[in-house]
Design a protein around this motif. Structure first.
Motif, PDB file in Angstrom:
ATOM      1  N   VAL A 119       0.820  -1.212   0.000  1.00  0.00           N
ATOM      2  CA  VAL A 119       0.000   0.000   0.000  1.00  0.00           C
ATOM      3  C   VAL A 119       0.855   1.263   0.000  1.00  0.00           C
ATOM      4  O   VAL A 119       0.530   2.250  -0.674  1.00  0.00           O
ATOM      5  CB  VAL A 119      -0.958   0.001   1.211  1.00  0.00           C
ATOM      6  CG1 VAL A 119      -1.651   1.363   1.348  1.00  0.00           C
ATOM      7  CG2 VAL A 119      -2.007  -1.096   1.062  1.00  0.00           C
ATOM      8  N   ASN A 131       1.748   0.946  -4.316  1.00  0.00           N
ATOM      9  CA  ASN A 131       0.334   1.183  -4.605  1.00  0.00           C
ATOM     10  C   ASN A 131       0.047   1.511  -6.069  1.00  0.00           C
ATOM     11  O   ASN A 131      -1.110   1.513  -6.490  1.00  0.00           O
ATOM     12  CB  ASN A 131      -0.244   2.281  -3.691  1.00  0.00           C
ATOM     13  CG  ASN A 131       0.543   3.576  -3.759  1.00  0.00           C
ATOM     14  OD1 ASN A 131       0.987   4.010  -4.813  1.00  0.00           O
ATOM     15  ND2 ASN A 131       0.716   4.202  -2.603  1.00  0.00           N
ATOM     16  N   THR A 172      -5.124  -6.373  -6.359  1.00  0.00           N
ATOM     17  CA  THR A 172      -5.908  -6.007  -5.171  1.00  0.00           C
ATOM     18  C   THR A 172      -6.798  -7.160  -4.732  1.00  0.00           C
ATOM     19  O   THR A 172      -6.903  -7.463  -3.539  1.00  0.00           O
ATOM     20  CB  THR A 172      -6.765  -4.763  -5.468  1.00  0.00           C
ATOM     21  OG1 THR A 172      -5.928  -3.713  -5.977  1.00  0.00           O
ATOM     22  CG2 THR A 172      -7.456  -4.267  -4.204  1.00  0.00           C
ATOM     23  N   PHE A 184      -6.978  -9.436  -1.128  1.00  0.00           N
ATOM     24  CA  PHE A 184      -8.211  -9.714  -0.391  1.00  0.00           C
ATOM     25  C   PHE A 184      -8.479 -11.216  -0.298  1.00  0.00           C
ATOM     26  O   PHE A 184      -8.933 -11.713   0.735  1.00  0.00           O
ATOM     27  CB  PHE A 184      -9.403  -9.014  -1.048  1.00  0.00           C
ATOM     28  CG  PHE A 184      -9.626  -7.615  -0.565  1.00  0.00           C
ATOM     29  CD1 PHE A 184     -10.107  -7.375   0.715  1.00  0.00           C
ATOM     30  CD2 PHE A 184      -9.340  -6.532  -1.379  1.00  0.00           C
ATOM     31  CE1 PHE A 184     -10.309  -6.079   1.179  1.00  0.00           C
ATOM     32  CE2 PHE A 184      -9.536  -5.229  -0.934  1.00  0.00           C
ATOM     33  CZ  PHE A 184     -10.022  -5.000   0.349  1.00  0.00           C
ATOM     34  N   HIS A 196      -8.855   5.966  -0.677  1.00  0.00           N
ATOM     35  CA  HIS A 196      -9.209   4.561  -0.937  1.00  0.00           C
ATOM     36  C   HIS A 196      -8.096   3.616  -0.506  1.00  0.00           C
ATOM     37  O   HIS A 196      -8.351   2.470  -0.139  1.00  0.00           O
ATOM     38  CB  HIS A 196      -9.586   4.349  -2.401  1.00  0.00           C
ATOM     39  CG  HIS A 196      -8.438   4.263  -3.354  1.00  0.00           C
ATOM     40  ND1 HIS A 196      -7.710   5.355  -3.757  1.00  0.00           N
ATOM     41  CD2 HIS A 196      -7.892   3.186  -3.989  1.00  0.00           C
ATOM     42  CE1 HIS A 196      -6.770   4.981  -4.605  1.00  0.00           C
ATOM     43  NE2 HIS A 196      -6.845   3.662  -4.763  1.00  0.00           N
ATOM     44  N   LEU A 218      -8.421   0.633   2.196  1.00  0.00           N
ATOM     45  CA  LEU A 218      -7.902  -0.690   1.856  1.00  0.00           C
ATOM     46  C   LEU A 218      -6.990  -1.219   2.948  1.00  0.00           C
ATOM     47  O   LEU A 218      -7.155  -2.355   3.427  1.00  0.00           O
ATOM     48  CB  LEU A 218      -7.141  -0.618   0.527  1.00  0.00           C
ATOM     49  CG  LEU A 218      -6.402  -1.881   0.071  1.00  0.00           C
ATOM     50  CD1 LEU A 218      -7.396  -2.990  -0.235  1.00  0.00           C
ATOM     51  CD2 LEU A 218      -5.535  -1.592  -1.152  1.00  0.00           C
ATOM     52  N   THR A 265      -8.930  -1.793   6.342  1.00  0.00           N
ATOM     53  CA  THR A 265      -9.843  -2.933   6.252  1.00  0.00           C
ATOM     54  C   THR A 265      -9.103  -4.246   6.418  1.00  0.00           C
ATOM     55  O   THR A 265      -9.489  -5.106   7.222  1.00  0.00           O
ATOM     56  CB  THR A 265     -10.596  -2.930   4.912  1.00  0.00           C
ATOM     57  OG1 THR A 265     -11.359  -1.726   4.792  1.00  0.00           O
ATOM     58  CG2 THR A 265     -11.530  -4.136   4.807  1.00  0.00           C
TER      59      THR A 265
END
Length: 239
Positions: free
Chosen positions: A80, A84, A114, A118, A217, A221, A224
């Motif tokens: 990140v 990124n 991405t 996740f 954002h 990300l 989260t």
């Protein structure tokens, strides 16, 4: 060994290679041992008959899954804050409308990267929610077990698309750059000690500055995923 490389040759920072490759190795081994565990204790949705049943495989799978989980927060933070550009951007979905143009492939690659993060988070979280006694006791209908199976399938797909899209945008030299041994002067080991000293002395200021640089954002990300990782540890203790 520090060595001068061609400017046209893809080069990946040493820290990225260490974190990325460690994460990848543990994730792949965890997936292989996950299938072997499924093959040993379950096999309802298909089974490889010549693969021997091995009772200890579940413990091995859990060990590599744990390694993948331990590295994940470092991988997320590094990606990140330093990588990124290879993650989904605010205009990525608009660019995905430009089908078959170069920017379309780059945007697709970012979306896949991405999704892969996740899916890895999903797999480690659901794995953490499982009990190691379920499968040996023949308890195959637990909610978290089904979710973990689904998460592993998604992870296999996203890793596959990650490799294919990497080849598409950078060719095999991009893949090779992730495993090469050469390092440039900026990655010299002697600089690492100095950078570590600077960080330990100014970590609050550095973290605050790095956080301020992120787009909204990316903040969402990172928060989260890190909260999911923390939650997996808390919930596993509580259960």
């Amino acid at each position: 060994m520090t060595e001068k490389l061609s400017k046209s040759q893809p080069y990946q920072p040493l820290l990225l290679r260490i974190i990325h490759n460690s994460q990848g190795i543990f994730a792949v081994i965890a997936m292989i041992t996950a299938f072997w565990t499924y093959n040993t204790y379950d096999g309802r949705f298909g089974k490889i008959s010549w693969l021997p049943d091995w009772q200890e495989i579940e413990g091995i799978h859990g060990t590599f899954g744990l390694f993948a989980l331990l590295i994940l927060p470092f991988f997320v933070v590094y990606t990140v804050h330093r990588g990124n550009k290879k993650l989904i951007q605010e205009n990525s979905f608009i660019q995905l409308k430009l089908i078959n143009k170069p920017i379309w492939w780059y945007s697709l690659h970012r979306v896949v990267n991405t999704l892969m993060i996740f899916s890895l988070t999903f797999a480690t979280f659901t794995g953490k929610m499982m009990d190691e006694k379920w499968l040996p006791q023949g308890e195959l209908n637990h909610f978290w077990y089904y979710l973990h199976l689904i998460s592993l399938l998604i992870l296999i797909l996203t890793i596959g698309f990650h490799i294919l899209s990497s080849i598409k945008i950078g060719g095999y030299p991009l893949l090779i750059s992730m495993i090469e041994w050469h390092i440039r002067e900026k990655d010299n080991w002697n600089l690492w000690l100095n950078n570590l000293k600077v960080f330990t002395e100014n970590w609050r200021k550095i973290i605050k500055t790095e956080w301020a640089k992120l787009s909204p954002h990316f903040k969402i990300l990172e928060l989260t995923i890190l909260l999911i990782i923390i939650g997996s540890w808390i919930l596993s203790i509580l259960k």
